[in-house]
Design an enzyme around this catalytic site. Structure first.
Site, PDB file in Angstrom:
ATOM      1  CG  LEU A  56      71.303  73.488 122.878  1.00 16.52           C
ATOM      2  CD1 LEU A  56      70.320  73.256 121.732  1.00 16.52           C
ATOM      3  CD2 LEU A  56      71.568  72.185 123.642  1.00 16.52           C
ATOM      4  CB  THR A 112      60.675  76.836 121.371  1.00 22.30           C
ATOM      5  OG1 THR A 112      59.496  77.246 122.091  1.00 22.30           O
ATOM      6  CG2 THR A 112      60.328  76.739 119.892  1.00 22.30           C
ATOM      7  CB  SER A 155      55.878  77.872 122.161  1.00 21.85           C
ATOM      8  OG  SER A 155      55.032  78.813 121.539  1.00 21.85           O
ATOM      9  CB  CYS A 213      55.158  87.372 139.190  1.00 20.49           C
ATOM     10  SG  CYS A 213      54.443  85.792 138.674  1.00 20.49           S
TER      11      CYS A 213
END
Length: 390
Positions: free
Chosen positions: A179, A204, A206, A361
């Site tokens: 998974l 997901t 998305s 970031c």
């Protein structure tokens, strides 16, 4: 009617007037070795004096929005953020800023920002913006997470090394069912199915990721489903989650690990790959929350470890946070080269937003506030001895 991009000031179009800062801001950034309107590549050039008011009233949100609107510039944003975060200026801000941060802290404390009803928001706002952006920025595996740069030659090689490292850590064997919680565009699912002979179920939130992942994994024993992790019911030999835990939220950590515990077989392994915060913080960056990852929250080591008690044993905890700095800079280089082909669809403000996102970031990881962890977890019932892999 003016477009959003038409409102952006472009210093290249005219000789800019530089605006001097209030003493409180000048003195604060000087602690990080930064000058306003200085000559160093990490110094800030201010073209609109409203920047100072935005910073003092809206903090990081105002700072980021002012950059998106072209009110200030910096030659090397990554170095700027490295210095700002390395000096931990957020710990030194006066009470006027602490009052602003109180609202953000309460927001995360009082509300479940990652509930089932809100789980798909980040997919709609970030991952669904357009696969063309991510195809241009990422390597051919479409890995949107930290690469593993040990002995790697280039971004693609570093991402392939990361995928293989994960598979080896999970001790994948042909015929097993794996998974993947947060499967992205199917890079890891396809790699594990093709090279390790496992059947993969990837989930997901998305729609765009699901669509492309299914195409990329066509012909392999891979199923890509649009669903929230809390709705899982099947059993699996192995579980992996890469770059998804950052969207779970502290109020859901117990439910997340309870779900993984419920669907993992007793002799299985669970690999969690997540960004981490070097300190436990009750808030998230307001600009990142609004423009990049709505409702996201970075975990600390303490938050993860305390939730794992009585659920999973920690077999291995691997930190390679500095590799994320290098990954982000490689993504920026790809995006910048591809921008002429993307500009007509996305516009100048999006370009500045994306640059600010990637560079801030990079500074976060370079300052060591940002960490990147891979944990290998097992149930207490597992009988086999686990040997750490690098």
């Amino acid at each position: 009617m003016q477009t959003e991009d038409a409102l952006i000031f472009d210093p290249a179009e005219s000789a800019p007037t530089l605006h001097e800062p209030p003493a409180v801001i000048r003195d604060l950034v000087s602690e990080a070795g930064i000058s306003i309107n200085g000559d160093a590549p990490w110094d800030i050039q201010v073209f609109d004096e409203r920047v100072y008011q935005l910073v003092m009233t809206k903090g990081s949100l105002g700072f980021g929005e002012a950059y998106m609107d072209g009110m200030w510039e910096c030659e090397r944003l990554d170095q700027l953020f490295h210095r700002l975060m390395g000096a931990r200026l957020e710990d030194k801000i006066d009470k006027w800023s602490q009052l602003r941060l109180l609202g953000e802290t309460l927001r995360h404390s009082l509300f479940n920002l990652q509930s089932s009803k809100r789980a798909f928001q980040v997919g709609e706002q970030h991952y669904d913006i357009g696969n063309d952006v991510f195809e241009a920025m990422l390597d051919p595996t479409m890995s949107y997470s930290c690469a593993y740069w040990h002995n790697a030659v280039g971004l693609r090689d570093a991402q392939l090394k990361k995928l293989d490292l994960i598979c080896r850590k999970l001790e994948l064997k042909p015929g097993e069912r794996m998974l993947e919680i947060g499967c992205g565009w199917g890079g890891l699912a396809g790699y594990a199915a093709e090279h390790y002979g496992v059947e993969v179920v990837g989930i997901t939130i998305s729609k765009e990721q699901q669509k492309l992942a299914r195409v990329r994994c066509e012909g392999l024993p891979v199923s890509i489903e649009l669903m929230d992790y809390r709705d899982l019911t099947e059993q699996f030999d192995k579980i992996v989650s890469v770059g998804m835990f950052e969207h779970v939220g502290p109020k859901n950590y117990a439910a997340y690990f309870d779900t993984a515990h419920r669907v993992l077989k007793d002799d299985g392994l669970f690999l969690l790959h997540t960004i981490g915060n070097s300190v436990t913080s009750p808030k998230t960056d307001a600009w990142i929350d609004k423009y990049i990852f709505p409702n996201g929250k970075l975990p600390s080591a303490r938050e993860i470890a305390s939730t794992l008690e009585r659920r999973f044993l920690i077999e291995d905890w691997h930190n390679f946070g500095p590799d994320y700095d290098r990954t982000l800079m490689a993504w920026w280089a790809n995006f910048d080269v591809a921008w002429p082909f993307l500009e007509s669809r996305y516009g100048k403000r999006f370009y500045r937003m994306w640059k600010y996102y990637l560079m801030s970031c990079a500074g976060f990881f370079r300052s060591r506030q940002g960490q990147l962890w891979q944990l290998v977890l097992s149930k207490p019932e597992r009988g086999s001895v686990y040997r750490s892999v690098r």
